[in-house]
Structure formats: structure tokens, C-alpha cells
Write a protein that holds these residues in place. Structure first.
Motif, PDB file in Angstrom:
ATOM      1  N   SER A 113      56.408  24.577  68.617  1.00 31.13           N
ATOM      2  CA  SER A 113      55.077  24.197  69.085  1.00 31.13           C
ATOM      3  C   SER A 113      55.161  23.095  70.126  1.00 31.13           C
ATOM      4  CB  SER A 113      54.198  23.727  67.917  1.00 31.13           C
ATOM      5  OG  SER A 113      54.686  22.514  67.374  1.00 31.13           O
ATOM      6  N   LEU A 114      54.113  23.022  70.924  1.00 32.03           N
ATOM      7  CA  LEU A 114      53.960  21.961  71.910  1.00 32.03           C
ATOM      8  C   LEU A 114      52.545  21.443  71.825  1.00 32.03           C
ATOM      9  CD1 LEU A 114      54.810  20.236  74.333  1.00 32.03           C
ATOM     10  CD2 LEU A 114      54.247  22.165  75.816  1.00 32.03           C
ATOM     11  N   GLN A 115      52.402  20.169  71.460  1.00 31.74           N
ATOM     12  CA  GLN A 115      51.094  19.532  71.396  1.00 31.74           C
ATOM     13  C   GLN A 115      50.802  18.978  72.790  1.00 31.74           C
ATOM     14  OE1 GLN A 115      49.679  19.554  68.247  1.00 31.74           O
ATOM     15  NE2 GLN A 115      47.722  18.768  68.970  1.00 31.74           N
ATOM     16  N   LEU A 116      50.063  19.754  73.592  1.00 27.17           N
ATOM     17  CA  LEU A 116      49.798  19.350  74.970  1.00 27.17           C
ATOM     18  C   LEU A 116      48.874  18.144  75.043  1.00 27.17           C
ATOM     19  CD1 LEU A 116      49.419  22.895  76.514  1.00 27.17           C
ATOM     20  CD2 LEU A 116      51.223  21.250  77.022  1.00 27.17           C
ATOM     21  N   ALA A 118      47.012  22.723  71.398  1.00 24.61           N
ATOM     22  CA  ALA A 118      48.380  22.956  70.952  1.00 24.61           C
ATOM     23  C   ALA A 118      48.753  24.410  71.199  1.00 24.61           C
ATOM     24  CB  ALA A 118      48.535  22.624  69.476  1.00 24.61           C
ATOM     25  N   ILE A 119      50.034  24.642  71.479  1.00 21.11           N
ATOM     26  CA  ILE A 119      50.549  25.989  71.716  1.00 21.11           C
ATOM     27  C   ILE A 119      51.738  26.210  70.791  1.00 21.11           C
ATOM     28  CG2 ILE A 119      51.746  27.460  73.389  1.00 21.11           C
ATOM     29  CD1 ILE A 119      50.050  26.139  75.564  1.00 21.11           C
ATOM     30  N   MET A 120      51.831  27.425  70.250  1.00 23.36           N
ATOM     31  CA  MET A 120      52.964  27.771  69.396  1.00 23.36           C
ATOM     32  C   MET A 120      53.506  29.137  69.794  1.00 23.36           C
ATOM     33  SD  MET A 120      53.208  27.890  65.208  1.00 23.36           S
ATOM     34  CE  MET A 120      53.572  26.119  65.089  1.00 23.36           C
ATOM     35  N   ARG A 121      54.835  29.258  69.774  1.00 20.66           N
ATOM     36  CA  ARG A 121      55.484  30.550  69.968  1.00 20.66           C
ATOM     37  C   ARG A 121      56.173  30.939  68.670  1.00 20.66           C
ATOM     38  NH1 ARG A 121      60.510  31.310  69.918  1.00 20.66           N
ATOM     39  NH2 ARG A 121      60.450  33.222  71.145  1.00 20.66           N
ATOM     40  N   ALA A 122      56.275  32.255  68.452  1.00 20.18           N
ATOM     41  CA  ALA A 122      56.966  32.772  67.274  1.00 20.18           C
ATOM     42  C   ALA A 122      57.728  34.018  67.676  1.00 20.18           C
ATOM     43  CB  ALA A 122      55.972  33.092  66.163  1.00 20.18           C
ATOM     44  N   GLY A 141      49.080  39.829  59.047  1.00 17.51           N
ATOM     45  CA  GLY A 141      49.299  38.652  58.212  1.00 17.51           C
ATOM     46  C   GLY A 141      50.249  37.656  58.850  1.00 17.51           C
ATOM     47  N   MET A 142      51.210  38.160  59.632  1.00 19.21           N
ATOM     48  CA  MET A 142      52.111  37.277  60.361  1.00 19.21           C
ATOM     49  C   MET A 142      51.334  36.511  61.423  1.00 19.21           C
ATOM     50  SD  MET A 142      53.925  37.255  63.539  1.00 19.21           S
ATOM     51  CE  MET A 142      55.424  36.500  64.166  1.00 19.21           C
ATOM     52  N   LEU A 143      50.488  37.221  62.183  1.00 22.11           N
ATOM     53  CA  LEU A 143      49.666  36.560  63.200  1.00 22.11           C
ATOM     54  C   LEU A 143      48.749  35.524  62.561  1.00 22.11           C
ATOM     55  CD1 LEU A 143      48.589  39.594  65.433  1.00 22.11           C
ATOM     56  CD2 LEU A 143      50.416  37.944  65.868  1.00 22.11           C
ATOM     57  N   THR A 144      48.157  35.877  61.423  1.00 18.53           N
ATOM     58  CA  THR A 144      47.258  34.960  60.734  1.00 18.53           C
ATOM     59  C   THR A 144      47.992  33.701  60.313  1.00 18.53           C
ATOM     60  OG1 THR A 144      45.965  36.836  59.913  1.00 18.53           O
ATOM     61  CG2 THR A 144      45.629  34.725  58.828  1.00 18.53           C
ATOM     62  N   THR A 145      49.213  33.861  59.829  1.00 22.10           N
ATOM     63  CA  THR A 145      50.007  32.706  59.416  1.00 22.10           C
ATOM     64  C   THR A 145      50.268  31.765  60.584  1.00 22.10           C
ATOM     65  OG1 THR A 145      51.097  34.019  57.694  1.00 22.10           O
ATOM     66  CG2 THR A 145      52.186  31.994  58.377  1.00 22.10           C
ATOM     67  N   VAL A 146      50.672  32.322  61.729  1.00 15.70           N
ATOM     68  CA  VAL A 146      50.943  31.482  62.904  1.00 15.70           C
ATOM     69  C   VAL A 146      49.671  30.783  63.362  1.00 15.70           C
ATOM     70  CG1 VAL A 146      51.767  31.473  65.284  1.00 15.70           C
ATOM     71  CG2 VAL A 146      52.875  32.949  63.601  1.00 15.70           C
ATOM     72  N   VAL A 147      48.564  31.519  63.415  1.00 18.30           N
ATOM     73  CA  VAL A 147      47.286  30.919  63.823  1.00 18.30           C
ATOM     74  C   VAL A 147      46.892  29.809  62.864  1.00 18.30           C
ATOM     75  CG1 VAL A 147      44.804  31.354  64.025  1.00 18.30           C
ATOM     76  CG2 VAL A 147      46.443  32.924  65.081  1.00 18.30           C
ATOM     77  N   ASP A 148      47.047  30.044  61.574  1.00 21.84           N
ATOM     78  CA  ASP A 148      46.677  29.045  60.570  1.00 21.84           C
ATOM     79  C   ASP A 148      47.481  27.763  60.752  1.00 21.84           C
ATOM     80  OD1 ASP A 148      45.294  28.126  58.294  1.00 21.84           O
ATOM     81  OD2 ASP A 148      46.902  28.777  56.967  1.00 21.84           O
ATOM     82  N   ILE A 149      48.777  27.908  61.053  1.00 14.89           N
ATOM     83  CA  ILE A 149      49.625  26.723  61.202  1.00 14.89           C
ATOM     84  C   ILE A 149      49.277  25.946  62.471  1.00 14.89           C
ATOM     85  CG2 ILE A 149      51.986  25.930  61.586  1.00 14.89           C
ATOM     86  CD1 ILE A 149      52.918  28.304  59.851  1.00 14.89           C
ATOM     87  N   VAL A 150      49.232  26.634  63.610  1.00 17.90           N
ATOM     88  CA  VAL A 150      49.081  25.901  64.872  1.00 17.90           C
ATOM     89  C   VAL A 150      47.666  25.364  65.065  1.00 17.90           C
ATOM     90  CG1 VAL A 150      48.586  27.935  66.287  1.00 17.90           C
ATOM     91  CG2 VAL A 150      49.630  25.914  67.323  1.00 17.90           C
ATOM     92  N   THR A 151      46.653  26.066  64.569  1.00 17.63           N
ATOM     93  CA  THR A 151      45.290  25.534  64.735  1.00 17.63           C
ATOM     94  C   THR A 151      45.053  24.293  63.898  1.00 17.63           C
ATOM     95  OG1 THR A 151      44.463  27.091  63.064  1.00 17.63           O
ATOM     96  CG2 THR A 151      44.202  27.722  65.387  1.00 17.63           C
ATOM     97  N   SER A 198      49.500  13.806  65.873  1.00 17.14           N
ATOM     98  CA  SER A 198      49.021  12.857  66.876  1.00 17.14           C
ATOM     99  C   SER A 198      50.177  12.166  67.587  1.00 17.14           C
ATOM    100  CB  SER A 198      48.108  11.811  66.224  1.00 17.14           C
ATOM    101  OG  SER A 198      48.816  11.066  65.247  1.00 17.14           O
ATOM    102  N   GLU A 199      51.351  12.170  66.957  1.00 13.15           N
ATOM    103  CA  GLU A 199      52.539  11.546  67.551  1.00 13.15           C
ATOM    104  C   GLU A 199      53.378  12.556  68.325  1.00 13.15           C
ATOM    105  OE1 GLU A 199      54.608   9.828  64.288  1.00 13.15           O
ATOM    106  OE2 GLU A 199      52.998   8.403  63.796  1.00 13.15           O
ATOM    107  N   TRP A 200      52.955  13.829  68.341  1.00 19.20           N
ATOM    108  CA  TRP A 200      53.753  14.873  68.974  1.00 19.20           C
ATOM    109  C   TRP A 200      53.311  15.189  70.396  1.00 19.20           C
ATOM    110  CZ3 TRP A 200      53.469  19.060  64.530  1.00 19.20           C
ATOM    111  CH2 TRP A 200      54.072  18.538  63.381  1.00 19.20           C
ATOM    112  N   VAL A 201      52.265  14.540  70.895  1.00 18.83           N
ATOM    113  CA  VAL A 201      51.716  14.902  72.200  1.00 18.83           C
ATOM    114  C   VAL A 201      52.800  14.809  73.275  1.00 18.83           C
ATOM    115  CG1 VAL A 201      50.048  14.296  73.987  1.00 18.83           C
ATOM    116  CG2 VAL A 201      49.383  14.201  71.573  1.00 18.83           C
TER     117      VAL A 201
END
Length: 296
Positions: free
Chosen positions: A29-32, A37-41, A57-67, A166-169
Motif C-alpha cells: 500500500s501507499l498512503q498518498l 490510499a492505494i493498494m496493489r495485490a 471475496g478476494m476483492l472485498t478483502t482488499v477493499v476492506d483493508i485499504v479503505t 497517519s505515519e505512513w503518508v
């Protein structure tokens, strides 16, 4: 989800160093900014459905994490938990990697809303390269999502002190990566009790638990998706909507499927998830839309 329903001392919790069902997603992930935020999988055969595309379900998991990272960044020191989640796909994601671009929509006193766009990276692997493609409009959305989070005291998430978006920007954040055997469906160890009624069970273990000790929203989505597939073989899930009503206290989570509509090319089912070990307390009410194979 009620704050009073949280009892982290009696339930599994998960840390970044613990092996979970997402370990071979290759999440980065990249916290812009605090608001974006953007995540690749990765997308490999273990994460595909019967149509050869990324499992819903895989897409839902990624969306749930990055959002969750923009709300955690702007609401610190509060924690957040998923309350409502919806995903609608426009086309199958077949090449990969999966890319999810999230934007904060609204921050309220009790809830936070985050929008997500889902893309097929079309072979581009570098996260910075993918961000440039997104900003240039070179990638077309393959799906959209909207997630509502409820704010909780940070004490609800045991051992979360290190997890501070908040520290990952401006920094790329890589999640631990490990090989996992089995498909995205079989690895969770779901049990089928009644295929015709879509009654499946999923135990509450650290392998599927989140930081507040309940079954992760993506794992619950996989349970609902697999239950829908069990009732309607020959269909694959394309759209998902969930209202998460309570947390798993005992487990297992158990699914019950009601077919709302079935036609030649699509179907709609309601999947109710309950805590079978806690008097069938309702965990989530979900709706799954499916398309019949093969896709035209």
C-alpha cells in the motif's frame, strides 16, 4: 457494531506478524495523503473464481483493508470497524495485479465513509508506476465500492499500537508475505452442512480474525460468496453488499442462503450470517449478485 460487544481478552486478535488467509495476496500500500490510499495485490490461480477472474471475496478483502487506512489516519487515536460495504464489478479482473484506489468521502462523529475504485493493473507491477497510470487515466475502473466505518476507542483493537496509517503518508508499506496452500475458498476450512440451503460454517481463529478479535469482513464475504456458489453451482459472484451488525463472540459463523431471483443469465441471493455459538446472533446481512457461466 456496539462498543459493548467487544471483549478482546476472550477472542483471537491478529498482528502484522501473524499468518492470516491474506498472506499470499502480496499486499502493498501507499498512503498518498491522510485522505487517499492505494493498494496493489497479486492475482494468481489460488485467488480466482471458476470464471478465471479475481474472486469477489478476494476483492472485498482488499477493499476492506485499504479503505480502513484513511479513516484510521484522520481519526487517530480512534480505531474503526467496518459497518457497511458494497462492491459492484463492471468486468472480470483477469490479468492483475489488482489495484484499489480509495478516497475519503466524509468524516462524522460516529461514522466515516470511504469510496473505492478497483482496477486491473494489466501487468504493471510497481506501485509507483500504477499510481502514475491512475493519475494519468491510463487504467479504466473495473469496479467500485463504498465502505462505511464506525468509530471505536483504540483500546478495542488489542496490540494495534504499531498500526498507524497517519505515519505512513508518502511511504510504501508492505504487508508480510507467505505461501498459503489451497484456493481462496478452501484455505479458510469452511464446512458445508447443507448445500441446498447454503448452510456453511467458518470457525473464529487467528487465521481469519482481525485486530478487534472478530472474523475479518473479507473472510465473512468469502463465506457468503462460497455459500451462494454452493446453492447455485454454475454461477459466479460479481456484486456484494453487506451490513455488518455484530461481532463474532463465539463462532462458528454460519451462513443461510435465500434465493431472491434466478434467471438464465444472473441470480440474486440473500445470505444471512449468524454466530452459531451465540444463539444465532445475526452477524451480517448480505446480498450477492451472480452471473451464470460461461460469461457472454
Amino acid at each position: 457494531m456496539s462498543e459493548n460487544s467487544i471483549s478482546t481478552s476472550q477472542r483471537p486478535s491478529v498482528s502484522m506478524n501473524q499468518r492470516t488467509f491474506t498472506a499470499d495476496f502480496g499486499l502493498t500500500s501507499l498512503q498518498l495523503s491522510k485522505e487517499r490510499a492505494i493498494m496493489r495485490a497479486d492475482l494468481h490461480d489460488k485467488l480466482r473464481n471458476d470464471a478465471g477472474a479475481a474472486a469477489l471475496g478476494m476483492l472485498t478483502t482488499v477493499v476492506d483493508i485499504v479503505t480502513s487506512t484513511p479513516p484510521l489516519a484522520v481519526c487517530s487515536p480512534d480505531w474503526v470497524a467496518t459497518q457497511d460495504l458494497s462492491i459492484h464489478t463492471a468486468e472480470p479482473l483477469t490479468e492483475g495485479p489488482i489495484v484499489v484506489d480509495t478516497h475519503l468521502v466524509r468524516v462524522g462523529k460516529k461514522t466515516v465513509h470511504v469510496a473505492a475504485q478497483i482496477f486491473d493493473g494489466r501487468g504493471s507491477s510497481g506501485l509507483e508506476e500504477l499510481v502514475a497510470a491512475l493519475d494519468d487515466g491510463a487504467l479504466q475502473p473495473a469496479g467500485r465500492g463504498l465502505v462505511t466505518f464506525v468509530r471505536l476507542p483504540r483500546a478495542a483493537a488489542a496490540g494495534s499500537g504499531y498500526y498507524n496509517p497517519s505515519e505512513w503518508v508518502g511511504a510504501i508499506h508492505e504487508f508480510p508475505r507467505e505461501h498459503i496452500d489451497g484456493s481462496i475458498y478452501s484455505r479458510l476450512g469452511m464446512r458445508t452442512l447443507d448445500a441446498r440451503a447454503g448452510v456453511l460454517e467458518l470457525d473464529l481463529t487467528p487465521f481469519v480474525a482481525n485486530m478487534i478479535g472478530t472474523i475479518q469482513g473479507g473472510a465473512q464475504a468469502l463465506l457468503a460468496e462460497h455459500a451462494a456458489h454452493t446453492v447455485l453451482p454454475g454461477f459466479v459472484a460479481t456484486d456484494f453488499q453487506a451490513h455488518y451488525l455484530s461481532q463474532v463472540k463465539v463462532g462458528p459463523a454460519r451462513s443461510h442462503v435465500t434465493v431472491v431471483r434466478e434467471t438464465k443469465d444472473h441470480a440474486i441471493v440473500d445470505v444471512r450470517l449468524v454466530d452459531a455459538g451465540a444463539d444465532d446472533q445475526v452477524l451480517a446481512l448480505t446480498t450477492v449478485t451472480l452471473r451464470r457461466l460461461p460469461f457472454s
